[in-house]
Motif scaffolding. Sequence first.
Motif, mmCIF file in Angstrom:
data_model
loop_
_atom_site.group_PDB
_atom_site.id
_atom_site.type_symbol
_atom_site.label_atom_id
_atom_site.label_comp_id
_atom_site.label_asym_id
_atom_site.label_seq_id
_atom_site.Cartn_x
_atom_site.Cartn_y
_atom_site.Cartn_z
ATOM 1 N N PHE A 82 0.813 -1.219 0.000
ATOM 2 C CA PHE A 82 0.000 0.000 0.000
ATOM 3 C C PHE A 82 0.845 1.268 0.000
ATOM 4 O O PHE A 82 0.334 2.352 -0.226
ATOM 5 N N ILE A 83 2.122 1.139 0.294
ATOM 6 C CA ILE A 83 2.965 2.325 0.299
ATOM 7 C C ILE A 83 3.411 2.625 -1.127
ATOM 8 O O ILE A 83 4.074 1.818 -1.772
ATOM 9 N N GLU A 84 2.977 3.770 -1.630
ATOM 10 C CA GLU A 84 3.312 4.163 -2.995
ATOM 11 C C GLU A 84 4.693 4.793 -3.042
ATOM 12 O O GLU A 84 5.491 4.509 -3.922
ATOM 13 N N LYS A 85 4.922 5.691 -2.084
ATOM 14 C CA LYS A 85 6.117 6.501 -2.142
ATOM 15 C C LYS A 85 6.456 6.967 -0.737
ATOM 16 O O LYS A 85 5.570 7.179 0.093
ATOM 17 N N ILE A 86 7.740 7.118 -0.477
ATOM 18 C CA ILE A 86 8.167 7.733 0.778
ATOM 19 C C ILE A 86 9.087 8.906 0.437
ATOM 20 O O ILE A 86 10.052 8.742 -0.302
ATOM 21 N N GLU A 87 8.732 10.078 0.941
ATOM 22 C CA GLU A 87 9.569 11.263 0.715
ATOM 23 C C GLU A 87 10.255 11.600 2.013
ATOM 24 O O GLU A 87 9.629 11.627 3.071
ATOM 25 N N VAL A 88 11.539 11.899 1.942
ATOM 26 C CA VAL A 88 12.253 12.365 3.129
ATOM 27 C C VAL A 88 12.284 13.883 3.073
ATOM 28 O O VAL A 88 12.867 14.477 2.172
ATOM 29 N N ASN A 89 11.604 14.531 4.032
ATOM 30 C CA ASN A 89 11.523 15.982 4.013
ATOM 31 C C ASN A 89 12.676 16.635 4.759
ATOM 32 O O ASN A 89 13.168 17.685 4.373
ATOM 33 N N LYS A 90 13.058 16.011 5.873
ATOM 34 C CA LYS A 90 14.080 16.613 6.730
ATOM 35 C C LYS A 90 14.938 15.503 7.300
ATOM 36 O O LYS A 90 14.441 14.423 7.627
ATOM 37 N N ARG A 91 16.230 15.777 7.406
ATOM 38 C CA ARG A 91 17.125 14.831 8.083
ATOM 39 C C ARG A 91 17.383 15.368 9.482
ATOM 40 O O ARG A 91 17.851 16.488 9.635
ATOM 41 N N GLY A 92 17.085 14.611 10.489
ATOM 42 C CA GLY A 92 17.246 15.096 11.849
ATOM 43 C C GLY A 92 18.527 14.591 12.484
ATOM 44 O O GLY A 92 19.071 13.559 12.088
#
Lengths: 117, 209
Positions: A82-92
């Motif tokens: 069900f996971i289409e895409k994963i975006e990484v917005n910020k690296r902590g």
Amino acid sequence: MKEDFVKFVENTVIVKKDFPKFKAGDTVTVHYKIIEGSKERIQQYQGVVIQLSGAGVNQTFTVRKISGNIGVERILPLSSPFIEKIEVNKRGVVRRAKIFYIRELRGKKARIKEKRV
Amino acid sequence: MSGLIGKKIGMTSIYDASGKNLPCTVIEAGPCVVTQVRTIEKDGYEAIQLSFDEKKEKHTTAALKGHFAKANTTPKKMVAEFTRFEADHRKNYGDILKTDVFIEGEYIDVVGISKGKGFQGVVRRHNFQGVGEKTHGQHNRLRAPGSVGASSYPSRVFKGLRMAGRMGTDRIKIINLQVLKIIPEKNIIIVKGSVPGHKGSYLILERWK
């Protein structure tokens, strides 16, 4: 030693998708497919990754976000269809692999320092 | 009926077409060799005998060597008989049966020997409730079996009364397990759910029409 058939099955039957690498402390947006009757739509779920658990095809990750002053956590298998895409917005920047301490923190204290690239 | 002999490899989980994550067991099934054909004329019943898993020649008795030589095959570890094998699947000595005996999606039965649990009390072995409560003056009777019968009549304990003892290593048949996937080139059958026994134990897979 004999071939590990369980690993073989996991690697052949389950399709592994190519997601960007992320770890605890990162802010990600998960594009999650939702099927309602015959209709399909994509829901975006953004939050902080608080842990990666398991290995291989059984690996899961937990995303936490604050939704209207209530903390919401979702555990998602990385191999979920069900996971289409994963975006990484910020690296902590965090010092631990599992940042459960963030559950006790609210407001300004719950901020995570951003990694300078 | 048709069937195969297999070996439990282990458990994992896979996703089905609708995206459900299903628990499943990986079974290495076949290739099995027909080592004997029972007929009504000779034996009084119809069956075929299948053999599975290679065995070293030096561990085989002369009698068994002869038995396997009759089917033109090498010695095998596991031998089982399948009664009333389907007519169109009627086999001759030395024929090899592979995973194509089954098809994906159908329901099969799996027979295995369950894991040994050792000497267990009645609570675990027979689902007894134990006696009374933990407190209120009572002690050390929490997992006890209770009364085993009346006194002067019959002055004995009836046969077959459920008591503590060895548990496990029983022949267990699990019915209606769905075949989720078959990988013929590796002789792998994946069934939904769990099957009896430890990893590497032999299983009999069968389908009754």
